[in-house]
Every structure is written in C-alpha cells, then in structure tokens.
Design a protein around this motif. Structure first.
Motif, PDB file in Angstrom:
ATOM      1  N   SER A  56       0.819  -1.209   0.000  1.00  0.00           N
ATOM      2  CA  SER A  56       0.000   0.000   0.000  1.00  0.00           C
ATOM      3  C   SER A  56       0.856   1.262   0.000  1.00  0.00           C
ATOM      4  CB  SER A  56      -0.932  -0.014   1.202  1.00  0.00           C
ATOM      5  OG  SER A  56      -1.876   0.988   1.080  1.00  0.00           O
ATOM      6  N   VAL A  57       1.920   1.261   0.798  1.00  0.00           N
ATOM      7  CA  VAL A  57       2.834   2.413   0.838  1.00  0.00           C
ATOM      8  C   VAL A  57       3.478   2.616  -0.534  1.00  0.00           C
ATOM      9  CG1 VAL A  57       5.055   3.181   1.766  1.00  0.00           C
ATOM     10  CG2 VAL A  57       3.281   2.378   3.317  1.00  0.00           C
ATOM     11  N   GLU A  58       3.890   1.516  -1.154  1.00  0.00           N
ATOM     12  CA  GLU A  58       4.510   1.596  -2.478  1.00  0.00           C
ATOM     13  C   GLU A  58       3.527   2.123  -3.519  1.00  0.00           C
ATOM     14  OE1 GLU A  58       5.943  -1.672  -5.688  1.00  0.00           O
ATOM     15  OE2 GLU A  58       6.662  -1.982  -3.635  1.00  0.00           O
ATOM     16  N   ILE A 135     -12.460   7.153  -3.236  1.00  0.00           N
ATOM     17  CA  ILE A 135     -12.264   6.486  -4.518  1.00  0.00           C
ATOM     18  C   ILE A 135     -12.262   4.988  -4.245  1.00  0.00           C
ATOM     19  CG2 ILE A 135     -10.596   6.060  -6.363  1.00  0.00           C
ATOM     20  CD1 ILE A 135      -9.920   8.981  -6.293  1.00  0.00           C
ATOM     21  N   THR A 136     -13.022   4.221  -5.021  1.00  0.00           N
ATOM     22  CA  THR A 136     -13.184   2.798  -4.730  1.00  0.00           C
ATOM     23  C   THR A 136     -12.122   1.919  -5.376  1.00  0.00           C
ATOM     24  OG1 THR A 136     -14.741   2.647  -6.559  1.00  0.00           O
ATOM     25  CG2 THR A 136     -15.662   2.956  -4.364  1.00  0.00           C
ATOM     26  N   GLU A 137     -11.505   2.359  -6.461  1.00  0.00           N
ATOM     27  CA  GLU A 137     -10.505   1.542  -7.156  1.00  0.00           C
ATOM     28  C   GLU A 137      -9.255   2.366  -7.415  1.00  0.00           C
ATOM     29  OE1 GLU A 137     -12.585   0.636 -10.742  1.00  0.00           O
ATOM     30  OE2 GLU A 137     -13.499  -1.157  -9.882  1.00  0.00           O
ATOM     31  N   GLN A 138      -8.086   1.784  -7.110  1.00  0.00           N
ATOM     32  CA  GLN A 138      -6.845   2.498  -7.379  1.00  0.00           C
ATOM     33  C   GLN A 138      -6.424   2.367  -8.836  1.00  0.00           C
ATOM     34  OE1 GLN A 138      -6.940  -0.561  -6.120  1.00  0.00           O
ATOM     35  NE2 GLN A 138      -4.943  -1.526  -5.960  1.00  0.00           N
ATOM     36  N   ILE A 144      -0.597   3.107 -12.053  1.00  0.00           N
ATOM     37  CA  ILE A 144      -0.748   1.752 -11.533  1.00  0.00           C
ATOM     38  C   ILE A 144      -0.813   0.747 -12.680  1.00  0.00           C
ATOM     39  CG2 ILE A 144      -2.272   0.206 -10.229  1.00  0.00           C
ATOM     40  CD1 ILE A 144      -0.856   2.257  -8.496  1.00  0.00           C
ATOM     41  N   ASN A 145       0.060  -0.262 -12.624  1.00  0.00           N
ATOM     42  CA  ASN A 145       0.040  -1.347 -13.604  1.00  0.00           C
ATOM     43  C   ASN A 145      -0.986  -2.373 -13.131  1.00  0.00           C
ATOM     44  OD1 ASN A 145       0.497  -3.361 -15.424  1.00  0.00           O
ATOM     45  ND2 ASN A 145       2.705  -3.487 -15.073  1.00  0.00           N
ATOM     46  N   ILE A 146      -1.996  -2.595 -13.930  1.00  0.00           N
ATOM     47  CA  ILE A 146      -3.120  -3.448 -13.528  1.00  0.00           C
ATOM     48  C   ILE A 146      -2.697  -4.900 -13.304  1.00  0.00           C
ATOM     49  CG2 ILE A 146      -4.308  -4.510 -15.489  1.00  0.00           C
ATOM     50  CD1 ILE A 146      -6.667  -2.749 -14.820  1.00  0.00           C
ATOM     51  N   ASP A 147      -1.632  -5.352 -13.967  1.00  0.00           N
ATOM     52  CA  ASP A 147      -1.182  -6.739 -13.837  1.00  0.00           C
ATOM     53  C   ASP A 147      -0.449  -6.998 -12.531  1.00  0.00           C
ATOM     54  OD1 ASP A 147      -2.217  -7.211 -16.358  1.00  0.00           O
ATOM     55  OD2 ASP A 147      -0.333  -6.652 -17.348  1.00  0.00           O
ATOM     56  N   LYS A 148       0.078  -5.949 -11.910  1.00  0.00           N
ATOM     57  CA  LYS A 148       0.901  -6.139 -10.723  1.00  0.00           C
ATOM     58  C   LYS A 148       0.184  -5.870  -9.409  1.00  0.00           C
ATOM     59  CE  LYS A 148       5.257  -5.318 -13.018  1.00  0.00           C
ATOM     60  NZ  LYS A 148       6.487  -4.545 -13.098  1.00  0.00           N
ATOM     61  N   LYS A 151      -4.703  -6.606  -4.971  1.00  0.00           N
ATOM     62  CA  LYS A 151      -6.117  -6.531  -4.638  1.00  0.00           C
ATOM     63  C   LYS A 151      -6.604  -5.123  -4.958  1.00  0.00           C
ATOM     64  CE  LYS A 151      -8.974  -6.732  -0.507  1.00  0.00           C
ATOM     65  NZ  LYS A 151      -8.943  -6.740   0.936  1.00  0.00           N
ATOM     66  N   ILE A 152      -7.831  -5.005  -5.467  1.00  0.00           N
ATOM     67  CA  ILE A 152      -8.391  -3.684  -5.754  1.00  0.00           C
ATOM     68  C   ILE A 152      -8.850  -3.063  -4.438  1.00  0.00           C
ATOM     69  CG2 ILE A 152     -10.305  -2.474  -6.835  1.00  0.00           C
ATOM     70  CD1 ILE A 152      -9.947  -4.158  -9.245  1.00  0.00           C
ATOM     71  N   GLU A 153      -8.300  -1.909  -4.121  1.00  0.00           N
ATOM     72  CA  GLU A 153      -8.619  -1.202  -2.879  1.00  0.00           C
ATOM     73  C   GLU A 153      -8.914   0.253  -3.184  1.00  0.00           C
ATOM     74  OE1 GLU A 153      -5.168  -1.828  -0.493  1.00  0.00           O
ATOM     75  OE2 GLU A 153      -5.942  -3.688   0.347  1.00  0.00           O
TER      76      GLU A 153
END
Length: 183
Positions: A56-58, A135-138, A144-148, A151-153
């Motif tokens: 999360s920090v990253e 915001i519901t999705e990062q 943000i790379n979606i493959d890496k 979990k969606i937060e």
C-alpha cells in the motif's frame, strides 16, 4: 526559468479574480486557497499480513509521486486482534507543487477513467471548508500497472482549504476544475 504547475498558474491568473468577483473580497489574502491534499488508505487485513502495508505504501507513493508513510494504531482493540503501535494504514500529505500536480492528474486523467462517471458528490464538505472524496478503485490512476496489483482497494482524498465556509470551498474547487455533480 523555474517550472510552475498548470493549476497553480491558473489559480493565480483566473481563480483569484473569479472568487474575488463572486464573494467581494477586499484583499487578495482573503481569497481561499488549497493548502494541502491528504491521500490515505486504511488496511484492515494488515493485522494478519504485514506485507499489505508495504504494498500500500509503495502504491500510494507511485500514485502521488511522494513517499507514503504507514499509519499506526493508537490503541488496542481486542475484537479486531489489534495492538497499540501496529501499522494499520498508509497516508501521504501533499503540499506546494506536488499538490497541484496530483490535483491536475486526478482531474484530467484519473477521474475520467471511473466507470459511469458523471461527477463527484458535493456532500463531502465538513462545515469548515474542507472536502473529502472516496475512490473505490486504485486502478483509475495511470501510474498503476493493472497486472501487478494484489487486490483492488480504495482510498480517501481530503482537500484542505483556507476557506471559512463550504460555499467558498466548493467555489474554489469548482474553479480549479473538480467536476461536481449538477443537482
């Protein structure tokens, strides 16, 4: 020649004049301004898995362009198996140029990526001129790379202004480009 963010230039050239005309300020120093933006995220599952805090920090660091810090719990909560001093979330406080850059990216590229987006709610004001947005999705952020992602937060974004009232703060944020829903 030093670089100044686009929204900062727009604030100086257009927003100050528009707010002065709307509210009749006598002095430029009375015009409300954006003082900071706080991006935070609570991670409840971090009690069981400490790696979630690092992820999360990253992730918040990538999104904001500034190093995020882990937030720690202030007291024990036995029902959640939480002890005082355990990391439980992450946050970033943005000021100055980075704040305006993040706001610009949020308005121009992230919010339009939200599915079925028709504006943000104007109900997030706290009565003192600050606005909070959830915001519901990062994955709406292009950094943000979606493959890496694990979990969606979601995350909370708080805009702290120097405005005295919510009406002044809403006018300021609207002039800066935040797309509020039309009632």
């Amino acid at each position: 020649m030093a670089y100044t963010p686009r929204l900062k230039e727009e604030y100086k050239s257009k927003v100050i004049n528009a707010l002065t005309d709307e509210f009749g300020y006598q002095n430029v120093m009375q015009v409300p301004k954006l003082t900071r933006i706080v991006v935070s995220r609570g991670i409840g599952a971090a009690v069981a898995d400490k790696k979630l805090i690092e992820y999360s920090v990253e992730e918040l660091s990538k999104i904001t362009g500034q190093k995020a810090v882990a937030t720690i719990s202030k007291k024990d909560v036995a029902s959640f198996k939480l002890r005082k001093g355990m990391p439980i979330g992450a946050k970033v406080t943005l000021r100055g140029e980075r704040m305006y850059e993040f706001l610009d990216r949020l308005i121009t590229s992230a919010l339009p990526n939200v599915r079925d987006f028709n504006g943000i709610n104007a109900t997030g004001f706290d009565g003192r001129g600050n606005y909070s947005l959830g915001i519901t999705e990062q994955i709406i952020f292009p950094e943000i790379n979606i493959d890496k992602i694990k979990k969606i937060e979601g995350m909370n974004i708080t805009f702290v202004t120097s405005a005295e009232t919510d009406k002044e703060a809403k006018s300021l944020l609207t002039e800066l480009g935040l797309p509020f829903k039309k009632n």
